[in-house]
Every structure is written in structure tokens, then in C-alpha cells.
Design a protein around this motif. Structure first.
Motif, short mmCIF file in Angstrom:
data_model
loop_
_atom_site.label_atom_id
_atom_site.label_comp_id
_atom_site.label_asym_id
_atom_site.label_seq_id
_atom_site.Cartn_x
_atom_site.Cartn_y
_atom_site.Cartn_z
N LEU A 1 1.25 -1.29 0.07
CA LEU A 1 -0.22 -0.11 0.00
C LEU A 1 0.69 1.23 -0.33
O LEU A 1 0.63 2.50 -0.80
CB LEU A 1 -0.94 -0.25 1.40
CG LEU A 1 -2.45 -1.76 1.35
CD1 LEU A 1 -2.74 -1.14 2.33
CD2 LEU A 1 -2.79 -0.80 -0.25
N ARG A 2 2.00 0.91 0.42
CA ARG A 2 2.82 2.05 0.90
C ARG A 2 3.09 3.11 -0.52
O ARG A 2 3.62 3.74 -1.00
CB ARG A 2 4.16 2.14 1.93
CG ARG A 2 4.90 3.16 1.91
CD ARG A 2 5.87 3.50 3.18
NE ARG A 2 6.92 4.48 2.92
CZ ARG A 2 6.86 5.59 3.68
NH1 ARG A 2 5.52 5.87 4.19
NH2 ARG A 2 7.97 6.19 3.22
N PHE A 3 4.08 1.84 -0.98
CA PHE A 3 4.70 1.65 -3.25
C PHE A 3 3.47 2.91 -3.61
O PHE A 3 3.12 3.22 -4.07
CB PHE A 3 4.74 0.51 -2.58
CG PHE A 3 4.81 0.39 -4.60
CD1 PHE A 3 6.36 1.17 -5.31
CD2 PHE A 3 3.81 -0.06 -5.38
CE1 PHE A 3 6.46 0.74 -6.76
CE2 PHE A 3 4.89 -0.24 -6.42
CZ PHE A 3 6.01 0.39 -7.51
N TYR A 4 2.04 2.31 -3.44
CA TYR A 4 1.44 2.84 -4.50
C TYR A 4 0.60 3.72 -4.08
O TYR A 4 0.28 4.67 -4.94
CB TYR A 4 -0.14 1.55 -4.51
CG TYR A 4 0.42 0.13 -5.15
CD1 TYR A 4 -0.16 0.56 -6.83
CD2 TYR A 4 0.50 -0.80 -4.69
CE1 TYR A 4 0.53 -0.50 -7.34
CE2 TYR A 4 1.06 -1.93 -5.37
CZ TYR A 4 0.51 -1.98 -6.97
OH TYR A 4 0.46 -2.59 -7.90
N TYR A 5 0.66 4.04 -2.69
CA TYR A 5 0.43 5.54 -1.88
C TYR A 5 1.13 6.53 -2.54
O TYR A 5 1.15 7.48 -3.12
CB TYR A 5 0.13 5.45 -0.58
CG TYR A 5 -0.10 6.63 -0.19
CD1 TYR A 5 -0.97 7.40 -0.20
CD2 TYR A 5 0.94 7.14 0.35
CE1 TYR A 5 -0.96 9.08 0.43
CE2 TYR A 5 1.06 8.81 1.00
CZ TYR A 5 0.32 9.63 0.72
OH TYR A 5 -0.63 10.57 1.28
N GLN A 6 2.96 6.09 -2.58
CA GLN A 6 3.48 6.81 -3.31
C GLN A 6 3.52 7.23 -4.66
O GLN A 6 4.09 8.61 -5.23
CB GLN A 6 5.44 6.20 -3.10
CG GLN A 6 5.65 6.11 -1.12
CD GLN A 6 6.85 5.82 -0.46
OE1 GLN A 6 7.32 4.77 -1.25
NE2 GLN A 6 7.48 5.72 -0.18
N ALA A 7 3.15 5.47 -5.13
CA ALA A 7 3.53 6.80 -6.68
C ALA A 7 2.62 6.92 -7.37
O ALA A 7 2.51 8.11 -7.80
CB ALA A 7 2.89 4.84 -7.31
N ALA A 8 0.48 7.67 -6.73
CA ALA A 8 0.49 7.89 -6.84
C ALA A 8 -0.06 9.54 -6.18
O ALA A 8 0.14 10.84 -7.06
CB ALA A 8 -1.55 7.74 -5.77
N GLN A 9 0.88 9.67 -5.76
CA GLN A 9 2.00 11.02 -5.16
C GLN A 9 2.35 11.48 -6.33
O GLN A 9 2.43 12.70 -6.19
CB GLN A 9 1.81 11.51 -3.52
CG GLN A 9 0.57 11.02 -2.56
CD GLN A 9 0.15 12.32 -2.46
OE1 GLN A 9 -0.23 12.81 -2.63
NE2 GLN A 9 -1.28 10.72 -2.77
N LEU A 10 3.43 11.11 -6.42
CA LEU A 10 4.59 10.98 -7.54
C LEU A 10 3.44 11.71 -9.23
O LEU A 10 4.17 12.47 -9.31
CB LEU A 10 5.29 9.98 -7.67
CG LEU A 10 6.47 10.21 -9.00
CD1 LEU A 10 7.13 11.37 -8.52
CD2 LEU A 10 7.08 9.01 -9.71
N LEU A 11 2.50 10.60 -9.38
CA LEU A 11 2.23 10.69 -10.60
C LEU A 11 1.19 12.00 -10.30
O LEU A 11 1.12 13.09 -11.41
CB LEU A 11 0.78 9.79 -11.24
CG LEU A 11 1.56 8.45 -11.14
CD1 LEU A 11 0.87 7.30 -11.86
CD2 LEU A 11 3.11 8.31 -12.17
N LYS A 12 0.61 12.13 -9.44
CA LYS A 12 0.12 13.94 -8.66
C LYS A 12 0.77 15.10 -9.19
O LYS A 12 0.46 15.53 -9.80
CB LYS A 12 -0.61 13.72 -7.84
CG LYS A 12 -1.56 15.06 -7.29
CD LYS A 12 -2.35 14.57 -5.91
CE LYS A 12 -2.69 16.31 -5.41
NZ LYS A 12 -3.30 15.77 -4.46
N VAL A 13 1.93 15.18 -8.63
CA VAL A 13 2.82 16.01 -9.03
C VAL A 13 3.12 16.01 -10.24
O VAL A 13 3.27 17.07 -11.07
CB VAL A 13 3.32 15.69 -8.21
CG1 VAL A 13 5.51 17.31 -8.76
CG2 VAL A 13 3.55 15.51 -6.44
N ILE A 14 3.49 14.62 -11.20
CA ILE A 14 3.82 15.30 -12.78
C ILE A 14 2.42 15.46 -12.89
O ILE A 14 2.83 16.43 -14.02
CB ILE A 14 4.08 13.58 -13.14
CG1 ILE A 14 5.23 13.39 -12.38
CG2 ILE A 14 4.22 13.85 -14.53
CD1 ILE A 14 5.80 11.43 -12.15
#
Length: 338
Positions: free
Chosen positions: A72-85
Motif C-alpha cells: 500500500l505504501r508503494f502505491y500511495y507513493q506512486a499516486a503522489q508522484l503521478l499527482k505532482v507529474i
């Protein structure tokens, strides 16, 4: 999190997809410092320090519902990264390996809202040459994914057609090491062949290499056990003096690992494609293994044998034997179970 505007995003999941994506990025002279790579498995990434950001899967995958908790932490980090991008609004190209992962689905949606973005599907292996759709995945995944997408901040899209994503209308290109038998629109296929390798040591005809796969996870145990036993009986009858084993980097080979003959394990932390030039075995054997094809393309001198396609296609893939087209075209010998 990011010190530069991101122009390229690559979502990859194994050595083959990494090889193809990096080859395409280099061919196009893409700026790695403006590129983000998200790895859905723990895969070695050459030149990883040159990318703007690399997000790596934390551990080996799980095939259970509860097993997903640790990711879950990995996917949360990915979601936040893609939000910034997404907020930067500078992406020019996206690379994905399927259309059913939460991250891949989100990236397809991003591309649909930015028509100037090029969306590329990168081949990951034999699944791209088989008729793999939602019916080939556990039913709980399709119930859980929409919920997890909302909780984590992804945009969820139900997969359309083949789970590689090749038939999504928005996809511009499908990047592959071969076009023979590839499940993709012909006009979208872009082939980047594996270069043939110069050998660094002679091969031994008395040595074989067993490339283990995760086939056991796609077949009921009562079907896989006799298959594994007959495979080992056939292997022992070949009379090899020495047996080498390359384990699958992400999943076990199940019961097959328990009955392997005396052997030496090789290649920990490396892909067979990376090891091709220095392989000691003149014969490579596997069961539904992408490396049989890629190795044969890199090293035509090797004898590559697929064991039991007639059986595993029936019991793991609902009778779909389309993978045999690729195996035959690459020069892989098919040793049938029956």
C-alpha cells in the motif's frame, strides 16, 4: 520530490520491459534526468542514478488479498508522484506494460486527457503473445481494484481487451522484441530486436540450464504436480552431466523446486538476457519461459527447449496455444507432454 519537469514516465515490471524501454529511450535520445521510472517489481535498472526519480516495488509480489497490504505504501507513493507529474503538465511520452495495474490504468487516463502525449505499451514477455484477458486473473482483483484506486488517489479504468493494453484505443505504439504472433494492432507494432551477443566462453554440450518460471501459480496443484514429475523424468532421461538452475526472480516454481535433480544455482540478481554471452550450458530448458525466446534471438547457437506446451496451454491458459507461434518462429524446440 522532483527538481525538474518530467517529460517521460515509464512503468515497467521485468528485465525484458526494462531492456526494451531503455533501448527505445536511448534510440530517441530521451533525457533521463527528465524521466521518472516506476518499477512494479524489484528489477535491476541500468543507469538508475541518471533518472529524475526511480520508485521500486518493495518486495516479492503476493497472489493473495492480505498479501497486498505490504504494498500500500508503494502505491500511495506512486499516486503522489503521478499527482505532482500531472500538475506539471509537461509529460510528452508514457511507457506502460499492461492496462490492469492501478498505476498503468492511471497513466492511460492521464494520456487520454493530454492528447499530445505519446502512449507506448512495452512487451514484458510471453503474455503479450497469448490471449490474456480478465478471465486469466483472480476474480477478487476486479472487485478490489476500484476501491483501492479511490483510497490511494488513482483514477481507475476497467481494462479493455488484452491485459497488455495493446488494444486500448489511446495507445500509439507497442514496443516488442518480435512481431510474430504478438497480440497487438499490426500498425502500432515497433520492433526493437535483441542484439546478438558475442560469446565470452565456450558452451558445454553436457550441461543444461533449467530456467524456472511461475507456471505453478497459473495451474491447479493437482494438474501441476504430474506435469512437474513428468518434466523431471524427461530431463533425467536426457543424460546431462551437469544441471544449472536459474530461479525466477519474483515467484517460486512451486512443487517443481522440490523435485529438481542435483544442480547448481546461477544468476542471482541478473537476467538470463544479461548472462547470455557467458552461459556455459549449450541447452536451455523451460516451461512457458520468455527467456527461451530471447536467448535464442541473442544466441542462435544455443538449443532452447520448451517442455509441455500442449499440457500447460490446456490447463493454465484455457487451451490457448497461440504462444507456440512465437516459440516456433524463434527456433525454440517444443517438447510436448503427451
Amino acid at each position: 520530490m522532483l527538481n525538474t519537469k518530467i517529460r517521460t514516465v515509464a512503468f515497467l515490471n521485468n528485465a525484458v520491459s526494462v531492456d526494451l524501454a531503455l533501448a527505445d529511450l536511448r534510440k530517441r535520445d530521451v533525457d533521463f534526468s527528465a524521466t521518472v521510472v516506476i518499477l512494479a517489481r524489484r528489477v535491476p535498472l541500468p543507469d538508475s542514478d541518471k533518472f529524475a526519480n526511480v520508485l521500486v516495488y518493495p518486495s516479492k509480489p503476493s497472489s493473495t488479498i492480505l498479501g497486498q497490504i505490504r504494498f500500500l505504501r508503494f502505491y500511495y507513493q506512486a499516486a503522489q508522484l503521478l499527482k505532482v507529474i500531472g500538475m506539471q503538465d509537461a509529460v510528452e511520452a508514457i511507457y506502460i506494460v499492461n492496462n490492469d495495474n492501478l498505476i498503468a490504468a492511471h497513466l492511460i487516463d492521464l494520456a487520454e486527457h493530454a492528447q499530445a502525449v505519446e502512449l507506448n505499451v512495452v512487451v514484458e514477455g510471453l503474455m503479450n503473445f497469448q490471449d490474456i484477458s480478465a478471465k486469466n486473473r483472480e476474480g477478487w482483483r476486479w472487485l478490489l481494484k476500484p476501491l483501492m484506486a479511490r483510497l490511494l488517489g488513482f483514477v481507475y479504468r476497467k481494462p479493455a481487451g488484452h491485459l497488455s493494453g495493446a488494444f486500448e484505443d489511446r495507445v500509439n505504439r507497442v514496443i516488442s522484441f518480435s512481431e510474430v504472433g504478438l497480440k497487438a494492432p499490426p500498425d502500432k507494432i515497433d520492433v526493437i530486436p535483441y542484439p546478438m551477443a558475442k560469446t565470452t566462453k565456450p558452451t558445454d554440450p553436457g550441461t543444461c540450464l533449467i530456467a524456472l518460471t511461475g507456471l505453478a501459480h497459473w495451474m491447479p496443484e493437482e494438474k501441476f504436480k504430474p506435469f512437474a514429475e513428468k518434466f523431471i523424468a524427461w530431463l533425467n532421461a536426457q543424460g546431462f552431466d551437469r544441471v544449472l538452475v536459474k530461479r525466477h526472480p519474483h515467484v517460486t516454481a512451486g512443487y517443481l523446486e522440490e523435485i529438481l535433480p542435483p544442480h547448481e544455482e546461477i544468476g542471482i540478481g541478473r537476467s538470463l538476457e544479461q548472462m547470455a554471452a557467458s552461459l556455459e550450458a549449450a541447452t536451455v530448458i523451460g516451461t512457458c519461459c520468455t527467456a527461451l525466446v530471447t536467448l535464442k534471438l541473442i544466441r542462435p547457437d544455443l538449443q532452447c527447449i520448451d517442455y509441455g506446451a500442449d499440457y500447460y496451454c490446456e490447463h493454465a491458459y484455457d487451451g490457448d496455444r497461440s504462444v507456440e507461434t512465437l516459440l516456433h518462429s524463434a527456433g525454440v524446440k517444443i517438447e510436448n507432454y503427451h
